[in-house]
Design an enzyme around this catalytic site. Structure first.
Site, PDB file in Angstrom:
ATOM      1  N   ASP A 121       0.401 -44.586  36.168  1.00 43.01           N
ATOM      2  CA  ASP A 121       1.531 -44.097  36.961  1.00 43.01           C
ATOM      3  C   ASP A 121       1.962 -42.717  36.478  1.00 43.01           C
ATOM      4  O   ASP A 121       1.648 -42.292  35.363  1.00 43.01           O
ATOM      5  CB  ASP A 121       2.702 -45.081  36.907  1.00 43.01           C
ATOM      6  N   ASP A 158      -0.259 -35.971  31.741  1.00 47.01           N
ATOM      7  CA  ASP A 158       0.481 -37.209  31.493  1.00 47.01           C
ATOM      8  C   ASP A 158       0.223 -38.228  32.603  1.00 47.01           C
ATOM      9  O   ASP A 158       1.023 -38.363  33.518  1.00 47.01           O
ATOM     10  CB  ASP A 158       1.976 -36.904  31.390  1.00 47.01           C
ATOM     11  N   GLU A 181       4.220 -47.466  32.902  1.00 52.59           N
ATOM     12  CA  GLU A 181       4.637 -46.867  31.633  1.00 52.59           C
ATOM     13  C   GLU A 181       5.810 -45.927  31.827  1.00 52.59           C
ATOM     14  O   GLU A 181       6.656 -45.781  30.932  1.00 52.59           O
ATOM     15  CB  GLU A 181       3.461 -46.121  30.995  1.00 52.59           C
TER      16      GLU A 181
END
Length: 444
Positions: A89, A119, A153
């Site tokens: 995610d 990220d 997360e």
């Protein structure tokens, strides 16, 4: 003469760019509250693992919130297993603010653009590229490697690593250590100096809900029990509070390594360390340790009232708190004092702080892998100011490190790219990461 170990093949270097770009194009925006769907990205990863002969297991706590777990058997059945995990995610991105569309995955002038480029779909892609290269070359690692691609997360992790740790612990049998995001990236504090911080700790998560109660009434009347005023006073005290320095083992190790790099004669092992003086001497490199010298509490949300001439009987605020290892009691006592008698506080979300040994064989092998491909670089340990899925996996006794290697050019601010506008990663950085990961995972 010993046979030279081959690194990743050229296909792996092509695939990591393709995988990063294509994963970015799969919009897995996590808006919180369950508003996310990672399944298309999970299926993407699972298909590429299966094509390499690695059997994936797809798991969901809620529809569309998909996790992928797979195990690569090692050559030494007596060795502990290693967990390699990455989340699928990403945080939201407003296309109007970006130079390119955040979900385009555009590759331009040797750079991959888009939300998740650092990220952490880049790491997801690097791991895929490495293990597929192994399959083509017939490589097996020494120890079992457990791969986990997780959901959620960027919110609570309850649909991701929390769900896996609580409900599917058997899939991680034998895992004693893990690696994931936010470590081994190049940092250039001054010309001619390149640092590679490897994360060996995380501050704990202490997200708080504050509730102030008072006497509701007309906005034109005197009211000495105004809930909004009580809340505002508490929030102001919390926001301006200076937390005391608390040097953890990892931060001490970081300061010692940085002092050595800069040739500073400083003893960081004693009970008293002049941190402010040392940070001043470290210059830009101080950014690696400054956020983790203390606990922190930042007010982030306010909710009160429904009409301008009505004093509400209740007002609510939320605080993003972060805690160092061993400071839980101090944190709670300080919050009792700062909130005062008219404001209640509770943990809205809480996760433990983590520390991992920096004198371990695992850290030494990560350091060696980075220095093999950048001999002039200096590896230093550091503590993350935020947190990762390593917190949830720690419930299984897994010690976590941040190790997603990237060699970035000077001037590209890695930290600013996290959750920032125009997130991007150079192709050369991805190639470096694949080579370092390949070397480390073979030797781990």
């Amino acid at each position: 003469m010993a046979e030279e170990v081959r690194g990743p093949d050229t296909t792996a270097l092509d695939e990591v760019v393709t995988f990063t770009s294509e994963l970015i194009r799969i919009d897995t925006t996590n808006r919180g509250g369950g508003d996310c769907r990672e399944r298309p990205a999970a299926e993407y990863a699972a298909e590429r693992l299966a094509a390499a002969g690695i059997e994936p297991t797809l798991l969901e706590r809620a529809p569309g919130r998909t996790n992928v777990v797979a195990r690569i058997p090692g050559t030494d059945p007596t060795a502990d297993a290693l967990l390699v995990h990455g989340h699928l995610d990403v945080v939201p991105a407003d296309p109007a603010e970006w130079s390119v569309h955040p979900f385009s995955g555009e590759v331009r002038d040797g750079v991959v653009w888009g939300r998740g480029a650092v990220d952490m779909k880049n790491m997801d892609a690097m791991v895929l590229a490495v293990v597929r290269s192994w399959a083509r070359q017939g490589v097996r690692p020494r120890r079992d490697i457990v791969l986990a691609y997780t959901a959620d997360e960027e919110a609570s992790a309850e649909d991701g690593s929390g769900f896996l740790a609580d409900r599917h612990a058997a899939l991680f049998e034998g895992c004693t250590e893990g690696i994931s995001e936010s470590g081994a990236f190049s940092f250039h504090p001054q010309p001619g100096t390149t640092l590679y911080p490897i994360a060996a700790g995380e501050r704990g998560t202490a997200w708080l809900k504050l509730t102030a109660h008072g006497r509701a009434g007309h906005g034109s009347k005197v009211n000495t029990a105004n809930a909004v005023t009580r809340l505002a006073d508490a929030v102001a005290r919390i926001g301006s509070h200076t937390w005391p320095v608390r040097l953890t083992a990892t931060v001490r190790a970081a300061l010692a390594e940085l002092a050595a790099v800069y040739g500073l004669d400083v003893d960081t092992s004693g009970p008293v360390v002049d941190v402010d003086l040392l940070l001043d001497k470290l210059g830009p490199a101080a950014a690696l340790v400054e956020p983790t010298l203390r606990n922190s509490t930042n007010p982030t949300m306010l909710d009160a009232g429904y009409k301008v001439n009505v004093i509400p009987g209740q007002a609510v605020a939320h605080i993003d708190g972060r805690t160092l290892p061993g400071t839980d009691e101090e944190f709670a006592a300080t919050m009792d004092e700062l909130t005062g008698p008219h404001v209640e506080w509770e943990f809205h979300h809480r996760e433990v702080a983590l520390e991992a040994p920096v004198d371990s064989p695992t850290f030494a092998k990560m350091k060696a892998a980075v220095e093999r491909f950048d001999p002039e670089g200096h590896v230093v340990p550091f503590t993350m100011s935020g947190g990762t899925d390593a917190k949830q996996f720690s419930r299984l006794g897994i010690t976590g490190y941040g190790f997603s290697p990237l060699r970035l050019p000077p001037g590209l601010d890695y930290g600013a790219l996290f959750h920032g506008v125009d997130e991007r990663v150079p192709v050369d950085a991805l190639h470096f990461g694949v080579r370092v990961l390949d070397h480390y995972l073979r030797s781990a």
